[in-house]
Design an enzyme around this catalytic site. Structure first.
Site, PDB file in Angstrom:
ATOM      1  N   SER A  47       0.881  -1.088   0.053  1.00 47.23           N
ATOM      2  CA  SER A  47       0.304  -0.024  -0.255  1.00 47.23           C
ATOM      3  C   SER A  47       1.064   1.175   0.196  1.00 47.23           C
ATOM      4  CB  SER A  47      -1.256  -0.170   1.603  1.00 47.23           C
ATOM      5  OG  SER A  47      -0.070   0.579   2.374  1.00 47.23           O
ATOM      6  N   ASP A  79      -1.100  -1.282  -3.954  1.00 48.79           N
ATOM      7  CA  ASP A  79      -2.651  -1.619  -3.739  1.00 48.79           C
ATOM      8  C   ASP A  79      -2.492   0.195  -2.961  1.00 48.79           C
ATOM      9  OD1 ASP A  79      -4.328  -2.982  -2.277  1.00 48.79           O
ATOM     10  OD2 ASP A  79      -3.791  -3.477  -0.629  1.00 48.79           O
ATOM     11  N   ASP A 101      -7.334   3.640  -6.787  1.00 44.73           N
ATOM     12  CA  ASP A 101      -8.762   3.862  -6.079  1.00 44.73           C
ATOM     13  C   ASP A 101      -8.764   5.102  -5.938  1.00 44.73           C
ATOM     14  OD1 ASP A 101     -10.647   3.628  -3.365  1.00 44.73           O
ATOM     15  OD2 ASP A 101      -8.207   2.759  -2.137  1.00 44.73           O
ATOM     16  N   GLU A 131     -11.446   0.420  -8.201  1.00 39.27           N
ATOM     17  CA  GLU A 131     -12.628   0.062  -7.530  1.00 39.27           C
ATOM     18  C   GLU A 131     -13.260   0.399  -7.605  1.00 39.27           C
ATOM     19  OE1 GLU A 131     -11.382   0.330  -2.192  1.00 39.27           O
ATOM     20  OE2 GLU A 131     -13.168   0.944  -2.342  1.00 39.27           O
ATOM     21  N   HIS A 174     -12.611  -3.755   5.442  1.00 40.95           N
ATOM     22  CA  HIS A 174     -10.701  -3.646   5.865  1.00 40.95           C
ATOM     23  C   HIS A 174     -11.057  -3.135   7.199  1.00 40.95           C
ATOM     24  CE1 HIS A 174     -10.086  -2.044   2.081  1.00 40.95           C
ATOM     25  NE2 HIS A 174      -9.554  -2.582   2.055  1.00 40.95           N
ATOM     26  N   GLY A 175      -9.548  -4.506   8.035  1.00 38.35           N
ATOM     27  CA  GLY A 175      -9.612  -4.357   9.400  1.00 38.35           C
ATOM     28  C   GLY A 175     -10.001  -5.597  10.488  1.00 38.35           C
ATOM     29  N   HIS A 204     -11.416  -7.059  -1.522  1.00 36.01           N
ATOM     30  CA  HIS A 204     -10.814  -6.802  -0.361  1.00 36.01           C
ATOM     31  C   HIS A 204     -11.671  -6.368   1.033  1.00 36.01           C
ATOM     32  CE1 HIS A 204      -8.208  -3.442  -2.368  1.00 36.01           C
ATOM     33  NE2 HIS A 204      -8.911  -4.391  -3.952  1.00 36.01           N
ATOM     34  N   ASN A 247      -7.620 -10.247  -1.415  1.00 35.76           N
ATOM     35  CA  ASN A 247      -6.616  -9.703  -0.542  1.00 35.76           C
ATOM     36  C   ASN A 247      -6.638  -9.721   1.121  1.00 35.76           C
ATOM     37  OD1 ASN A 247      -6.083  -7.782  -2.480  1.00 35.76           O
ATOM     38  ND2 ASN A 247      -6.953  -5.834  -2.221  1.00 35.76           N
ATOM     39  N   ASP A 249      -4.500  -8.784   4.344  1.00 36.12           N
ATOM     40  CA  ASP A 249      -3.480  -7.893   5.336  1.00 36.12           C
ATOM     41  C   ASP A 249      -4.007  -8.065   7.400  1.00 36.12           C
ATOM     42  OD1 ASP A 249      -1.727  -6.460   6.439  1.00 36.12           O
ATOM     43  OD2 ASP A 249      -2.229  -4.282   5.845  1.00 36.12           O
TER      44      ASP A 249
HETATM   45  O1  G3H Z   1      -6.002  -2.176   2.042  1.00 44.68           O
HETATM   46  C1  G3H Z   1      -5.173  -2.146   2.448  1.00 44.68           C
HETATM   47  C2  G3H Z   1      -3.797  -2.298   3.098  1.00 44.68           C
HETATM   48  O2  G3H Z   1      -4.848  -3.278   4.636  1.00 44.68           O
HETATM   49  C3  G3H Z   1      -3.024  -1.462   3.590  1.00 44.68           C
HETATM   50  O3  G3H Z   1      -3.203  -0.895   4.783  1.00 44.68           O
HETATM   51  O4  G3H Z   1      -3.048   1.700   4.515  1.00 44.68           O
HETATM   52  O5  G3H Z   1      -1.992   0.207   6.782  1.00 44.68           O
HETATM   53  O6  G3H Z   1      -0.901   0.003   4.960  1.00 44.68           O
HETATM   54  P1  G3H Z   1      -1.855  -0.016   5.083  1.00 44.68           P
HETATM   55  P1  13P Z   2      -8.240  -7.181   5.683  1.00 45.38           P
HETATM   56  O1  13P Z   2      -8.011  -5.858   6.335  1.00 45.38           O
HETATM   57  O2  13P Z   2      -9.467  -8.292   5.247  1.00 45.38           O
HETATM   58  O3  13P Z   2      -6.771  -7.809   5.239  1.00 45.38           O
HETATM   59  O4  13P Z   2      -8.174  -6.703   4.160  1.00 45.38           O
HETATM   60  C1  13P Z   2      -6.713  -6.037   2.997  1.00 45.38           C
HETATM   61  C2  13P Z   2      -7.252  -5.517   1.977  1.00 45.38           C
HETATM   62  O5  13P Z   2      -8.164  -5.366   1.243  1.00 45.38           O
HETATM   63  C3  13P Z   2      -5.913  -4.458   1.175  1.00 45.38           C
HETATM   64  O6  13P Z   2      -6.017  -3.716  -0.269  1.00 45.38           O
HETATM   65 ZN    ZN Z   3      -8.562  -2.884  -0.280  1.00 43.63          ZN
END
Ligand code: G3H
Ligand code: 13P
Ligand code: ZN
Length: 298
Positions: A47, A79, A101, A131, A174-175, A204, A247, A249
């Protein structure tokens, strides 16, 4: 070996390719160790926040160097690219695909921004993911509410922009806190968007937060109250409806922290960070192996 992202998604056919976020050597190495063992394609993605943390080009060079001589097919993907300068740098630095995005923008502006990026990327031979709708949730740089994709808009968007892959908002976020109340993933939207656009779709917010991982995280002292993810069976159904790239993370974040916490608590006298980081990597490998095997095998 580093390959064109299109090749990996074409190889998938009706399977799911895992895309994992990385921002340091430990996470990269853990993923590559597993992929080399399983010989399954994997997308390594970074990212904007990840690039900033990892030192930009230094991180990219680390990835490229580490992948030299590997046997499994890998792609390197930007990303959630929102900053045009970062997108241009990623193309210049040799990413094999980028995500633009524009989901925070109104439809017409997202379309224009995406068209501009597609034009730049395609001239360099790089495929683009975009997206549509808004995938909610909270991360470093990306916070917001969820707005589901409109399949009719998706059809217009893909034909007007020429994007290669599309990430439609279909109910995930996310998260670590994905589903509240009756909120659920909309398979019907995945299927309709897939039929209308004909491009590989990206999910995602696809971390699963399996029970065993949350139990171990809790045992190590992580506050897991209210955390939930997308069960593997749901991901497999999403793949049957048209998702090709999934995806994750958050799963890796929880695994890494759990391993580190376990090691730090069990070995208070150990001051060599490598000992603790190795345990963090072991835990990342567990979740990565489980996910890759489940999603790649039909
Ligand atoms: O969807 C995005 C990823 O989970 C990256 O998150 O911007 O905290 O690196 P970040
Ligand atoms: P998660 O928060 O479910 O891992 O998703 C990560 C993501 O979509 C990164 O682009
Ligand atoms: Zn994402």
């Amino acid at each position: 070996m580093l390959c064109d992202t299109r090749l990996l998604l074409n190889m998938a056919k009706d399977r799911g390719v895992c895309a994992f976020n990385i921002y340091n050597f430990e996470i990269l190495k853990a993923i590559v160790d597993v992929a080399e063992e399983l010989l399954i394609p994997v997308i390594i993605q970074v990212s904007e926040g990840g690039l900033e943390y990892g030192g930009g080009l230094s991180l990219v060079n680390l990835v490229k160097t580490h992948l030299k001589g590997t046997k499994a097919p890998y792609a390197l993907h930007l990303d959630h690219g929102r900053d045009i300068d970062v997108i241009r740098s990623a193309i210049k630095w040799g990413f094999t695909s980028i995500m633009v995005d524009g989901s925070h923008l109104p439809f017409e502006e997202n379309l224009k921004f995406t068209q501009m990026v597609v034009d730049i990327a395609h001239r360099a031979g790089i495929p683009v993911e975009a997206e549509l709708g808004t995938i909610g949730g909270t991360e470093d740089k990306i916070t917001g509410d969820m707005h589901l994709v409109d399949p009719a808009e998706a059809e217009i968007f893909v034909s007007k922009t020429g994007v290669d892959f599309l990430a439609p908002a279909v109910g995930t976020s996310h998260g670590a806190f994905k589903f509240k109340g009756k909120q659920e993933i909309r398979f019907d939207l995945i299927e309709e968007v897939s039929k209308r656009t004909g491009v590989p779709l990206v999910l995602h917010g696809a971390s699963s937060l399996p029970g065993w991982l949350l139990d171990e995280a809790k045992r190590s002292g992580v506050d897991v109250e209210g955390m939930n993810g997308v069960p593997y069976e749901v991901l497999k159904e999403a793949v049957r409806r048209g998702i090709r790239k999934l995806n994750a993370d958050t799963d890796l974040r929880i695994a890494f922290i759990t391993g580190l916490r376990n090691s730090l608590i069990e070995n208070p006298g150990v001051i060599d960070p490598r000992k603790h980081l190795n345990r963090g990597m072991e835990w990342i490998k567990r979740i990565v192996r489980e996910r890759m095997e489940i999603l790649w095998n039909p």
